[in-house]
Design a protein around this motif. Structure first.
Motif, PDB file in Angstrom:
ATOM      1  N   ALA A 109       1.657   9.966   1.534  1.00  0.00           N
ATOM      2  CA  ALA A 109       0.758  11.090   1.265  1.00  0.00           C
ATOM      3  C   ALA A 109       1.140  12.298   2.122  1.00  0.00           C
ATOM      4  O   ALA A 109       1.415  12.169   3.314  1.00  0.00           O
ATOM      5  CB  ALA A 109      -0.683  10.686   1.557  1.00  0.00           C
ATOM      6  N   PHE A 125     -10.884   4.119   5.337  1.00  0.00           N
ATOM      7  CA  PHE A 125      -9.928   3.594   4.354  1.00  0.00           C
ATOM      8  C   PHE A 125      -9.134   2.435   4.964  1.00  0.00           C
ATOM      9  O   PHE A 125      -8.984   1.376   4.348  1.00  0.00           O
ATOM     10  CB  PHE A 125      -8.993   4.719   3.920  1.00  0.00           C
ATOM     11  N   PHE A 177      -7.498  12.272   2.978  1.00  0.00           N
ATOM     12  CA  PHE A 177      -6.812  12.176   4.260  1.00  0.00           C
ATOM     13  C   PHE A 177      -6.930  13.431   5.113  1.00  0.00           C
ATOM     14  O   PHE A 177      -6.377  13.476   6.216  1.00  0.00           O
ATOM     15  CB  PHE A 177      -5.339  11.828   4.045  1.00  0.00           C
ATOM     16  N   ASN A 222       3.786   5.181   3.995  1.00  0.00           N
ATOM     17  CA  ASN A 222       3.031   6.389   4.335  1.00  0.00           C
ATOM     18  C   ASN A 222       3.690   7.576   3.638  1.00  0.00           C
ATOM     19  O   ASN A 222       4.595   8.217   4.182  1.00  0.00           O
ATOM     20  CB  ASN A 222       3.015   6.582   5.856  1.00  0.00           C
ATOM     21  N   VAL A 272      -9.899   8.465   6.831  1.00  0.00           N
ATOM     22  CA  VAL A 272      -8.706   7.628   6.964  1.00  0.00           C
ATOM     23  C   VAL A 272      -9.046   6.336   7.703  1.00  0.00           C
ATOM     24  O   VAL A 272      -8.614   5.254   7.309  1.00  0.00           O
ATOM     25  CB  VAL A 272      -7.581   8.380   7.701  1.00  0.00           C
ATOM     26  N   HIS A 284      -3.416   4.792  -3.795  1.00  0.00           N
ATOM     27  CA  HIS A 284      -4.307   5.666  -3.038  1.00  0.00           C
ATOM     28  C   HIS A 284      -4.176   7.118  -3.486  1.00  0.00           C
ATOM     29  O   HIS A 284      -3.096   7.581  -3.863  1.00  0.00           O
ATOM     30  CB  HIS A 284      -3.995   5.609  -1.537  1.00  0.00           C
ATOM     31  N   LEU A 325      -3.108   4.474   9.943  1.00  0.00           N
ATOM     32  CA  LEU A 325      -2.866   3.335   9.055  1.00  0.00           C
ATOM     33  C   LEU A 325      -1.909   2.327   9.669  1.00  0.00           C
ATOM     34  O   LEU A 325      -2.156   1.113   9.624  1.00  0.00           O
ATOM     35  CB  LEU A 325      -2.323   3.826   7.711  1.00  0.00           C
ATOM     36  N   LEU A 356       0.857  -1.180   0.000  1.00  0.00           N
ATOM     37  CA  LEU A 356       0.000   0.000   0.000  1.00  0.00           C
ATOM     38  C   LEU A 356       0.893   1.229   0.000  1.00  0.00           C
ATOM     39  O   LEU A 356       1.730   1.397   0.889  1.00  0.00           O
ATOM     40  CB  LEU A 356      -0.905   0.010   1.232  1.00  0.00           C
ATOM     41  N   THR A 398       0.460   5.259  -0.031  1.00  0.00           N
ATOM     42  CA  THR A 398      -0.487   6.371   0.028  1.00  0.00           C
ATOM     43  C   THR A 398       0.035   7.546  -0.788  1.00  0.00           C
ATOM     44  O   THR A 398       1.239   7.712  -0.982  1.00  0.00           O
ATOM     45  CB  THR A 398      -0.742   6.811   1.486  1.00  0.00           C
ATOM     46  N   GLY A 399      -0.897   8.346  -1.287  1.00  0.00           N
ATOM     47  CA  GLY A 399      -0.497   9.477  -2.130  1.00  0.00           C
ATOM     48  C   GLY A 399       0.231   9.026  -3.371  1.00  0.00           C
ATOM     49  O   GLY A 399       1.275   9.592  -3.743  1.00  0.00           O
ATOM     50  N   SER A 400      -0.303   8.014  -4.053  1.00  0.00           N
ATOM     51  CA  SER A 400       0.432   7.402  -5.167  1.00  0.00           C
ATOM     52  C   SER A 400      -0.165   7.689  -6.534  1.00  0.00           C
ATOM     53  O   SER A 400       0.058   6.943  -7.489  1.00  0.00           O
ATOM     54  CB  SER A 400       0.547   5.884  -4.949  1.00  0.00           C
TER      55      SER A 400
END
Length: 300
Positions: free
Chosen positions: A118, A100, A91, A116, A97, A62, A149, A36, A38-40
């Motif tokens: 994002a 999610f 977020f 992490n 969050v 995400h 998360l 995972l 995030t901010g991808s």
């Protein structure tokens, strides 16, 4: 430090059979594993998602924008390597969050890697920016989201152990004023980005032992200084490095055979955090207590 490095080199030379060259460790493979990021949908996160998929991983992409998220998934699908799925979440909302995290936890019993990544940077705002919860926005997006998360997904990470949590932080750092964490005092909002990034480093240091006991290695990392990302361009600061440089630094740690739990990595090596507050165990414990209180998500 130099003495320690010389001692390590000598110990290796003494241990190695004569005439035998050092064989570097093979990087970890993520083929068949789940990651995972995030901010991808853009910037560093996007490059990490593509790199992990190229290594054979299933990547949970995400972001907030479904169109951009699907574009990343489609690019991975066309490559014929790995696989991907997009899951949207804003977020800036702690409830979003948490939802999610529950979605990922319910649909993926095993999670091999959580990045992490994002984040937002608000540089020239005339005043404090607040989330829908009333909290300082950068503290929520850059830090509290990662807290939620990591802790909500710990059982899933443990199920895939040995697994990893990589918190993308920064050498930018401002000490936390626990009397004004939400930066409501005049001009305090200028500390927002640095405070959120130091919080990531402090959380990592404080939680890493408990995570390691469950087979999960947690580190924080400064990927590169002022990469040419949309975020950096948006704050009007000239870029100094490229997203590709940041990607390579982070992927080097993602695939490293061994990491030092709790460490803050700069240029691929553990480094001292850029504010002495990180070394204050009472401050770290206070941050952990506050984070659990603000998010409703306890630590390990």
């Amino acid at each position: 430090m130099r003495i320690a490095m010389v001692a390590f080199a000598l110990s290796f030379l003494l241990a190695a059979p004569p005439g035998q060259a050092q064989v570097p460790d093979e990087p970890l493979s993520y083929t068949g594993k789940t990651a995972l990021v995030t901010g991808s949908t853009d910037g560093l996160g996007r490059e990490l998602a593509l790199s992990l998929a190229a290594d054979g991983a299933h990547v949970i992409v995400h972001g907030r924008n479904a169109e951009r998220g699907q574009a990343v998934v489609d690019e991975i699908t066309r490559s014929g390597k790995g696989s991907a799925r997009f899951v949207a979440a804003d977020f800036s909302s702690l409830q979003a969050v948490r939802q999610f995290a529950d979605t990922i936890a319910g649909e993926y019993a095993r999670l091999d890697l959580l990045v992490n990544n994002a984040g937002i940077a608000i540089r020239q705002a005339p005043r404090r920016s607040a989330s829908e919860d009333g909290h300082e926005l950068q503290f929520v997006v850059n830090y509290l989201a990662g807290w939620i998360l990591a802790n909500r997904l710990l059982p899933n990470l443990e199920a895939a152990a040995p697994s990893r949590v990589i918190n993308v932080s920064s050498i930018s750092a401002h000490a936390i004023d626990f009397d004004d964490v939400m930066l409501e005092r005049p001009d305090a909002h200028h500390r927002g980005y640095g405070q959120s990034k130091l919080s990531q480093v402090m959380m990592t240091m404080e939680l890493a032992p408990a995570f390691a006991a469950r087979g999960v290695t947690m580190i924080s990392v400064h990927p590169a200084t002022l990469m040419d990302t949309t975020m950096v361009k948006g704050i009007g600061v000239p870029a100094r490095t490229t997203v590709a440089e940041g990607r390579d630094h982070v992927m080097g740690l993602v695939t490293a055979t061994a990491l030092q739990p709790g460490a803050f990595y700069v240029d691929g090596r553990p480094a001292a955090p850029f504010d002495e507050q990180a070394g204050d165990s009472e401050a770290r414990a206070r941050l952990v207590e506050l984070s659990a209180e603000l998010t409703g998500v306890p630590g390990p």
